[in-house]
Design a protein around this motif. Structure first.
Motif, short mmCIF file in Angstrom:
data_model
loop_
_atom_site.label_atom_id
_atom_site.label_comp_id
_atom_site.label_asym_id
_atom_site.label_seq_id
_atom_site.Cartn_x
_atom_site.Cartn_y
_atom_site.Cartn_z
N GLY A 96 0.89 -1.26 0.07
CA GLY A 96 0.07 -0.26 -0.23
C GLY A 96 0.71 1.15 0.00
N TRP A 97 1.86 1.27 0.86
CA TRP A 97 2.78 2.40 0.69
C TRP A 97 3.46 2.58 -0.57
CZ3 TRP A 97 8.49 1.71 0.67
CH2 TRP A 97 9.13 2.51 0.71
N ARG A 98 3.92 1.65 -1.02
CA ARG A 98 4.60 1.57 -2.62
C ARG A 98 3.57 2.30 -3.49
NH1 ARG A 98 9.63 -0.55 -2.63
NH2 ARG A 98 10.28 -2.27 -1.23
N ALA A 99 2.31 1.65 -3.48
CA ALA A 99 1.28 2.02 -4.49
C ALA A 99 1.08 3.40 -4.51
CB ALA A 99 0.16 0.92 -4.44
N GLU A 100 0.77 3.89 -3.19
CA GLU A 100 0.21 5.32 -3.03
C GLU A 100 1.58 6.13 -3.38
OE1 GLU A 100 -2.51 8.11 -3.03
OE2 GLU A 100 -2.94 5.76 -2.67
N MET A 101 2.71 5.65 -2.77
CA MET A 101 3.73 6.75 -3.19
C MET A 101 3.84 6.95 -4.70
SD MET A 101 5.74 7.86 -0.70
CE MET A 101 7.46 8.02 -1.03
N ALA A 102 3.61 5.85 -5.63
CA ALA A 102 3.85 5.77 -6.88
C ALA A 102 2.57 6.58 -7.71
CB ALA A 102 3.61 4.28 -7.67
N ALA A 103 1.33 6.43 -7.00
CA ALA A 103 0.28 7.21 -7.28
C ALA A 103 0.42 8.76 -7.30
CB ALA A 103 -1.08 6.80 -6.54
N ALA A 104 1.16 9.16 -6.24
CA ALA A 104 1.49 10.60 -6.12
C ALA A 104 2.75 11.03 -6.71
CB ALA A 104 1.88 10.65 -4.55
N GLY A 105 3.24 10.11 -7.80
CA GLY A 105 4.25 10.43 -8.57
C GLY A 105 5.63 10.44 -7.81
N LEU A 106 5.98 9.90 -6.59
CA LEU A 106 7.09 9.82 -5.68
C LEU A 106 7.66 8.43 -5.74
CD1 LEU A 106 5.35 11.36 -2.70
CD2 LEU A 106 6.75 12.47 -4.33
#
Length: 359
Positions: A216-226
């Motif tokens: 979840g951490w990885r996915a949301e970071m990616a969704a935010a362009g991070l």
């Protein structure tokens, strides 16, 4: 001499309702061929007289034991109790399980088992033989233990697995608390505050949910362009000491995170302590979010922003699925997801808010 108050028996209920003993027994045991009117009539007498059915008598009347057994990790549970750490997983589990069981005329008992013990099969087998539960609720990490699951299947006992998604094909009713979604929610909150370097302290690998939270951490970071870079991820073991080591690894980097999400409250407490040792202000220099939302997080300085895990609600749902479920559902393949929520408190702020305010 003080006389003991005479106990209300099934005979008293039958006489009050004007029905046979067999009819009262059928109502108590939820037998299907009792009319709604008769059920209501007998229940009114039970309520009026304050009759409490005897589990022993219920067991003699049929094959059910009227017991749901919850299996929790022995080592961690006893350690928490002995150290008085204020964790309330077991309290919440008992709250949800016992309340739900009472609605069905059941009792819930808890058995502590060491999932790493070579004698787990013998010890758990003895408990199953003695108690003959009608269902078992398994909590992490036991919910992923093939040996325990195989033993329950061998005894032909229905079981519910909290913290499992059932993808391993090992059977049982799978219940999750939206660990991946909760991690994403925490990241989303921090990103909205302006954080870009968000660290994560994961739990041990023998808990399946630890991996979901990292996902979840990885996915949301990616969704935010991070970038969820390796130096932003550290692994703990759900203890204060493990959390301290993980926090030092994250905060000792040349480019440290401006926010950290810890996978439980104990590791968050440790992160607070390490931040103070390094002269970092929370939330001025470092924002902090944790999982669990146990009572102690409200009394830290500052109070911790936390993912509130619905342990009581999830355990109650497990009882409901074991004893009734919903029409048309097939428990053996059912996946139940009970989402948590983010409780925002004073441990999160815009990055470096304190230092900016003084310049």
């Amino acid at each position: 001499m003080v006389r003991r108050k005479q106990a209300v028996t099934i005979k008293h209920v039958a006489a009050d309702a004007g029905v046979s003993l067999q009819t009262v027994s059928r109502v108590i045991n939820n037998v299907a061929n009792v009319s709604a009117d008769m059920m209501s009539r007998v229940q009114a007498s039970i309520d009026r007289l304050g009759y409490v059915p005897s589990i022993a008598a219920q067991r003699m009347s049929g094959s059910r034991s009227y017991i749901i057994l919850a299996i929790n990790d022995r080592e961690r549970t006893i350690a928490d109790w002995q150290m008085r750490l204020g964790t309330d997983w077991v309290d919440q589990m008992l709250l949800g399980g016992m309340t739900a069981c009472a609605e069905y005329g059941y009792r819930m008992l808890i058995e502590l088992v060491d999932t790493h013990n070579d004698h787990v099969e013998r010890e758990l087998g003895a408990a199953l033989t003695a108690l003959q539960p009608d269902g078992v609720i398994i909590t992490p990490p036991h919910s992923d233990n093939p040996q325990i699951l195989a033993l329950l299947q061998a005894h032909d006992i229905p079981f519910a697995r909290i913290g499992s998604n059932g993808a391993d094909g090992l059977g049982g009713i799978a219940l999750t608390m939206d660990d991946e979604g909760s991690a994403r929610r925490a990241v989303r909150h921090l990103v909205a505050l302006g954080h870009r370097a968000i660290g994560f302290i994961a739990g041990p690998a023998d808990y399946q949910l630890s991996g979901w939270r990292v996902d979840g951490w990885r996915a949301e970071m990616a969704a935010a362009g991070l970038m969820a870079e390796d130096h932003l991820l550290a692994t703990g073991d759900f203890t204060f000491e493990g959390g301290a080591a993980a926090a030092r690894a994250l905060l000792g980097c040349a480019v440290r995170p401006t926010a950290i999400i810890a996978s439980n409250d104990q590791m968050a407490f440790a992160t607070l302590e390490v931040a103070r040792e390094l002269g970092l202000d929370v939330p001025g220099d470092l924002s902090l979010v944790c999982f669990d939302n146990t009572p102690m997080v409200r009394f830290t300085r500052p109070p911790l922003c936390a993912i509130d895990q619905p342990v009581a609600e999830t355990t109650a749902r497990a009882v409901q699925m074991l004893l009734g479920g919903k029409p048309g559902e097939e428990p053996a393949t059912m996946l139940v997801n009970v989402p948590g929520n983010l409780v925002v408190r004073g441990s999160t702020a815009a990055p470096y808010a304190a230092s900016l305010a003084t310049t």
